[in-house]
Design a protein around this motif. Structure first.
Motif, PDB file in Angstrom:
ATOM      1  N   ASN A 380       0.854  -1.154  -0.005  1.00  0.00           N
ATOM      2  CA  ASN A 380      -0.063   0.151   0.105  1.00  0.00           C
ATOM      3  C   ASN A 380       0.776   1.189  -0.107  1.00  0.00           C
ATOM      4  O   ASN A 380       0.570   2.346   0.714  1.00  0.00           O
ATOM      5  CB  ASN A 380      -0.903  -0.228   1.197  1.00  0.00           C
ATOM      6  N   CYS A 381       1.846   1.289  -0.956  1.00  0.00           N
ATOM      7  CA  CYS A 381       2.733   2.740  -1.096  1.00  0.00           C
ATOM      8  C   CYS A 381       2.500   3.207  -2.030  1.00  0.00           C
ATOM      9  O   CYS A 381       3.315   4.060  -2.741  1.00  0.00           O
ATOM     10  CB  CYS A 381       4.244   2.070  -0.945  1.00  0.00           C
ATOM     11  N   ALA A 382       1.492   2.688  -3.175  1.00  0.00           N
ATOM     12  CA  ALA A 382       1.248   3.501  -4.316  1.00  0.00           C
ATOM     13  C   ALA A 382       2.606   3.497  -5.209  1.00  0.00           C
ATOM     14  O   ALA A 382       2.666   4.478  -6.046  1.00  0.00           O
ATOM     15  CB  ALA A 382       0.686   4.551  -4.296  1.00  0.00           C
ATOM     16  N   SER A 385       5.620   2.295 -11.723  1.00  0.00           N
ATOM     17  CA  SER A 385       6.536   0.928 -12.581  1.00  0.00           C
ATOM     18  C   SER A 385       8.024   1.236 -12.607  1.00  0.00           C
ATOM     19  O   SER A 385       8.534   0.310 -12.114  1.00  0.00           O
ATOM     20  CB  SER A 385       5.959   1.474 -14.072  1.00  0.00           C
ATOM     21  N   GLU A 386       8.298   2.542 -12.339  1.00  0.00           N
ATOM     22  CA  GLU A 386       9.783   2.889 -12.238  1.00  0.00           C
ATOM     23  C   GLU A 386      10.079   2.405 -10.761  1.00  0.00           C
ATOM     24  O   GLU A 386      11.348   1.577 -10.606  1.00  0.00           O
ATOM     25  CB  GLU A 386      10.072   4.175 -12.429  1.00  0.00           C
ATOM     26  N   THR A 387       9.539   2.600  -9.678  1.00  0.00           N
ATOM     27  CA  THR A 387       9.718   2.418  -8.355  1.00  0.00           C
ATOM     28  C   THR A 387       9.565   0.866  -8.228  1.00  0.00           C
ATOM     29  O   THR A 387      10.637   0.197  -7.539  1.00  0.00           O
ATOM     30  CB  THR A 387       9.027   3.129  -7.098  1.00  0.00           C
ATOM     31  N   PHE A 388       8.615   0.341  -8.941  1.00  0.00           N
ATOM     32  CA  PHE A 388       8.722  -1.250  -8.558  1.00  0.00           C
ATOM     33  C   PHE A 388       9.630  -1.885  -9.484  1.00  0.00           C
ATOM     34  O   PHE A 388      10.351  -2.944  -8.712  1.00  0.00           O
ATOM     35  CB  PHE A 388       7.312  -1.661  -9.197  1.00  0.00           C
ATOM     36  N   ARG A 389      10.256  -1.539 -10.511  1.00  0.00           N
ATOM     37  CA  ARG A 389      11.514  -1.690 -11.185  1.00  0.00           C
ATOM     38  C   ARG A 389      12.502  -1.849 -10.284  1.00  0.00           C
ATOM     39  O   ARG A 389      13.536  -2.524 -10.145  1.00  0.00           O
ATOM     40  CB  ARG A 389      11.497  -1.300 -12.468  1.00  0.00           C
ATOM     41  N   ASN A 409      -0.192  -2.898  -4.185  1.00  0.00           N
ATOM     42  CA  ASN A 409       0.313  -1.859  -5.303  1.00  0.00           C
ATOM     43  C   ASN A 409       0.229  -2.441  -6.624  1.00  0.00           C
ATOM     44  O   ASN A 409       0.512  -3.330  -7.229  1.00  0.00           O
ATOM     45  CB  ASN A 409       2.053  -2.178  -5.122  1.00  0.00           C
ATOM     46  N   LYS A 410      -0.953  -1.613  -7.226  1.00  0.00           N
ATOM     47  CA  LYS A 410      -1.593  -1.882  -8.590  1.00  0.00           C
ATOM     48  C   LYS A 410      -0.382  -2.335  -9.618  1.00  0.00           C
ATOM     49  O   LYS A 410      -0.855  -3.104 -10.426  1.00  0.00           O
ATOM     50  CB  LYS A 410      -2.617  -1.137  -8.792  1.00  0.00           C
ATOM     51  N   LEU A 432       4.942 -14.533   0.998  1.00  0.00           N
ATOM     52  CA  LEU A 432       4.609 -13.839  -0.153  1.00  0.00           C
ATOM     53  C   LEU A 432       3.245 -13.361  -0.274  1.00  0.00           C
ATOM     54  O   LEU A 432       2.465 -14.202  -0.385  1.00  0.00           O
ATOM     55  CB  LEU A 432       5.080 -14.437  -1.418  1.00  0.00           C
ATOM     56  N   ARG A 433       2.894 -12.066  -0.200  1.00  0.00           N
ATOM     57  CA  ARG A 433       1.691 -11.350  -0.148  1.00  0.00           C
ATOM     58  C   ARG A 433       1.701 -10.698  -1.402  1.00  0.00           C
ATOM     59  O   ARG A 433       2.250  -9.546  -1.378  1.00  0.00           O
ATOM     60  CB  ARG A 433       1.599 -10.426   1.142  1.00  0.00           C
ATOM     61  N   LEU A 434       0.535 -10.676  -2.488  1.00  0.00           N
ATOM     62  CA  LEU A 434       0.178 -10.089  -3.538  1.00  0.00           C
ATOM     63  C   LEU A 434      -1.047  -9.632  -3.623  1.00  0.00           C
ATOM     64  O   LEU A 434      -1.710  -9.777  -4.612  1.00  0.00           O
ATOM     65  CB  LEU A 434       0.862 -11.012  -4.858  1.00  0.00           C
ATOM     66  N   SER A 435      -1.674  -9.466  -2.445  1.00  0.00           N
ATOM     67  CA  SER A 435      -3.168  -9.121  -2.374  1.00  0.00           C
ATOM     68  C   SER A 435      -3.403  -7.811  -3.063  1.00  0.00           C
ATOM     69  O   SER A 435      -2.796  -6.919  -3.046  1.00  0.00           O
ATOM     70  CB  SER A 435      -3.728  -9.104  -0.968  1.00  0.00           C
ATOM     71  N   SER A 436      -4.429  -7.850  -3.870  1.00  0.00           N
ATOM     72  CA  SER A 436      -4.954  -6.675  -4.550  1.00  0.00           C
ATOM     73  C   SER A 436      -3.922  -5.663  -5.514  1.00  0.00           C
ATOM     74  O   SER A 436      -3.648  -4.749  -5.256  1.00  0.00           O
ATOM     75  CB  SER A 436      -5.643  -5.787  -3.564  1.00  0.00           C
ATOM     76  N   CYS A 437      -3.334  -6.686  -6.243  1.00  0.00           N
ATOM     77  CA  CYS A 437      -2.068  -6.257  -7.041  1.00  0.00           C
ATOM     78  C   CYS A 437      -2.332  -5.956  -8.520  1.00  0.00           C
ATOM     79  O   CYS A 437      -1.419  -6.155  -9.183  1.00  0.00           O
ATOM     80  CB  CYS A 437      -0.903  -6.936  -6.660  1.00  0.00           C
ATOM     81  N   SER A 438      -3.715  -6.345  -8.858  1.00  0.00           N
ATOM     82  CA  SER A 438      -4.249  -6.224 -10.111  1.00  0.00           C
ATOM     83  C   SER A 438      -3.398  -7.468 -11.056  1.00  0.00           C
ATOM     84  O   SER A 438      -3.114  -7.185 -12.217  1.00  0.00           O
ATOM     85  CB  SER A 438      -4.105  -4.827 -10.940  1.00  0.00           C
ATOM     86  N   LEU A 439      -3.392  -8.485 -10.693  1.00  0.00           N
ATOM     87  CA  LEU A 439      -2.541  -9.663 -11.198  1.00  0.00           C
ATOM     88  C   LEU A 439      -3.347 -10.090 -12.228  1.00  0.00           C
ATOM     89  O   LEU A 439      -4.641 -10.172 -12.196  1.00  0.00           O
ATOM     90  CB  LEU A 439      -2.166 -10.833 -10.177  1.00  0.00           C
ATOM     91  N   VAL A 440      -2.708 -10.593 -13.379  1.00  0.00           N
ATOM     92  CA  VAL A 440      -3.531 -11.208 -14.454  1.00  0.00           C
ATOM     93  C   VAL A 440      -3.185 -12.320 -14.744  1.00  0.00           C
ATOM     94  O   VAL A 440      -2.236 -12.869 -13.891  1.00  0.00           O
ATOM     95  CB  VAL A 440      -3.128 -10.220 -15.663  1.00  0.00           C
ATOM     96  N   THR A 441      -3.756 -13.163 -15.509  1.00  0.00           N
ATOM     97  CA  THR A 441      -3.559 -14.665 -15.922  1.00  0.00           C
ATOM     98  C   THR A 441      -2.119 -14.939 -15.908  1.00  0.00           C
ATOM     99  O   THR A 441      -1.493 -15.812 -15.337  1.00  0.00           O
ATOM    100  CB  THR A 441      -4.235 -15.182 -17.003  1.00  0.00           C
ATOM    101  N   GLU A 442      -1.462 -14.217 -16.840  1.00  0.00           N
ATOM    102  CA  GLU A 442      -0.002 -14.322 -17.208  1.00  0.00           C
ATOM    103  C   GLU A 442       0.798 -14.270 -15.843  1.00  0.00           C
ATOM    104  O   GLU A 442       2.035 -15.041 -15.654  1.00  0.00           O
ATOM    105  CB  GLU A 442       0.629 -13.226 -18.048  1.00  0.00           C
TER     106      GLU A 442
END
Length: 557
Positions: A380-382, A385-389, A409-410, A432-442
């Protein structure tokens, strides 16, 4: 010369049985009534030579009184043992743990009757028992019987003002006290000096916990004045006392004299920007500090911009918690210069600081200099793309990472491949927590492939909830491979509160996988709708396989 009475055969039958006390205190000796009765018995068993007229006098041996005392003591010890059994607990060495035992007033009285028989008691915990409140004086009046007490826990006991006053007096009787926990007792607030005024120079107190005690600013000032006296203090927890911030100047001054302090918790204490400057001045004196918690102080944001230099001197710091502190871009810039220097850091919590999303690229990229990091919470730090990279690239260099939370973190959605190398190299990852990350099938297909190749073998908890964009094919691929996570205990694939969806055929793969997971106990499936046929399969599974596995399918209205 003296004459000694021969042992009566019946003595063996009436000899005091001290099995309960022996179980309670290994190697300890009974004091009070037992020692007195033994002494009296020995005196009566021996006749003394009385000089004077040269005539030897033989005392009459009266055994009734000591035998009655011993039998009475044995009866009381038996009752004490029954008391512990009734509460579903037992004595272990020098420790009496009655935490959350639903003690009644009658139980408190029974416990008080026990204290004279355990003179070597070192730990007493009666926390989370409401009926202790109003009856604490019954306990404190017996404190002189347990003068060796080192640990006293009275958390959430609904202590009254009278209890607080009685406790202050009782502390005189336990000079060896090393740990005192009075947390979640709001009558402590405004009365703290009544309790702690007995702490003098040379006090052995090492741990002082006063969480959510409704402490006033005056109490905070008193703590500040008291700290220089507590030279052995290692743990100080003043969390959830929102008025503490007003007296932080006094507390910070006192902290300069607590060079042995290892844990400082000021969670939700009403700290402000100015507070950071005051604390920073104290950090230079806290060379042994291991854990620092400043979390949930929303007015603190901006305080680190010019006041973080001394934080870098905490070379032994292992835990830094700054979650929900409204950190600003300026704070992040300042912390970028400091956090990478904390080489002993094992846990870093920056979560719920949404302004970090666009300004933390440099900070996150420099986390690579923290090789001992085991826990990284940046949910939940918003993140963008660049910060996640930057975070993904740095995480490759964190071989000790055990807990990784990126939830809410979407930007993670569709970009999980950036973490591919981390997931492959993380041999220690357990959560490993990836809740509400807008994950897709890939994304889940990628995760499945990592699992299939033998990675993430240590994973125990996996949170994929609130990712509603994953199609049935993705869940099928994931469930077909999850059986390889042999140490998995918890899995959450729940849907959002507003979403309801039918389970696909992948549900059969899930059930099949669960039968091969020896440690699994909890599966979150909230708001997934099972048709009648799958409901039947789940019921049969519970009967035939692992009924101990809980499927949480709540969330329906």
């Amino acid at each position: 010369m003296s004459q000694t009475r021969k042992k009566n055969p019946s003595d063996g039958e009436t000899k005091l049985q001290t099995s309960f006390v022996n179980k309670f205190l290994k190697g300890s000796k009974l004091r009070s009534s037992e020692s007195e009765s033994r002494k009296e018995s020995n005196d009566l068993n021996t006749t003394d030579f009385q000089p004077g007229d040269g005539t030897q006098k033989t005392a009459t041996v009266d055994t009734a009184k000591p035998l009655a005392l011993e039998m009475d003591l044995g009866s009381r010890l038996e009752k004490n043992e029954q008391f512990l059994q009734k509460l579903g607990t037992k004595a272990v060495d020098r420790r009496l743990d009655l935490n959350n035992c639903r003690l009644t007033t009658a139980d408190v009285r029974e416990m008080v009757a026990l204290l004279p028989f355990v003179p070597d008691l070192e730990e007493l915990d009666v926390s989370w028992n409401d009926f202790v409140g109003g009856t604490l004086h019954l306990i404190t009046q017996q404190m002189h019987h347990v003068s060796k007490l080192k640990i006293l826990r009275l958390g959430s006991c609904r202590l009254t003002t009278d209890d607080v006053r009685a406790l202050g007096e009782a502390l005189k009787a336990i000079p060896e006290l090393e740990e005192l926990n009075l947390s979640w007792n709001n009558k402590v607030g405004g009365n703290l000096p009544l309790i702690l005024q007995e702490f003098q120079e040379g006090s052995k107190i090492q741990t002082l916990e006063l969480v959510d005690c409704a402490l006033t600013s005056e109490d905070g000032a008193f703590v500040g004045q008291l700290l220089p006296v507590l030279q052995n203090l290692e743990v100080l927890d003043l969390s959830i006392n929102r008025n503490i911030g007003r007296s932080l100047h006094s507390i910070a001054q006192g902290l300069k004299s607590t060079s042995n302090l290892k844990v400082l918790k000021l969670h939700s204490c009403g700290l402000s920007q100015k507070s950071v400057k005051l604390l920073d001045a104290a950090f230079g004196h806290l060379n042994e500090l291991r854990k620092l918690d400043l979390s949930c102080n929303k007015e603190l944001g901006g305080g680190f911009e010019d006041s973080a230099a001394q934080l870098a001197t905490l070379e032994h710091l292992e835990v830094l918690d700054l979650h929900q502190c409204s950190l600003t871009a300026g704070d992040v810039v300042s912390l970028t210069q400091v956090i990478p220097l904390l080489s002993s850091l094992q846990e870093l919590d920056l979560s719920a600081n949404k302004k970090m999303g666009s300004s933390s690229e440099n900070l996150l990229s420099r986390l690579r200099f923290l090789p001992a990091l085991k826990t990284l919470l940046i949910n939940n730090c918003a993140l963008q793309s660049e910060t996640f990279r930057a975070l993904a690239e740095a995480s490759i260099h964190l071989p000790a990472l055990e807990i990784f939370n990126l939830s809410w973190n979407k930007c993670v959605g569709g970009n999980l491949n950036l973490l591919l190398e981390t997931l492959k190299l993380s041999t220690s990852l357990q959560v490993l927590r990836l809740s509400s990350c807008s994950l897709v099938t890939e994304d889940v297909a990628l995760l499945a492939s990592v699992i299939q190749t033998g990675h993430l073998a240590k994973l125990r908890k996996l949170d994929l909830s609130y990712n509603d964009s994953i199609c049935d094919t993705g869940w099928a691929v994931f469930c077909q491979n999850m059986w390889l996570l042999k140490e998995l205990t918890e899995l959450d694939i729940s849907l959002r509160p507003s979403a309801f969806r039918d389970c696909g055929q992948w549900f059969r793969h899930l059930l099949c996988a669960v039968t091969k997971l020896p440690e699994i106990t909890e599966i979150g499936m909230k708001r997934w709708i099972l048709p009648a046929s799958q409901e039947e399969e789940l019921e049969c599974f519970g009967q035939d396989h692992r009924s101990s596995v809980h499927f949480d399918r709540g969330g329906f209205q």
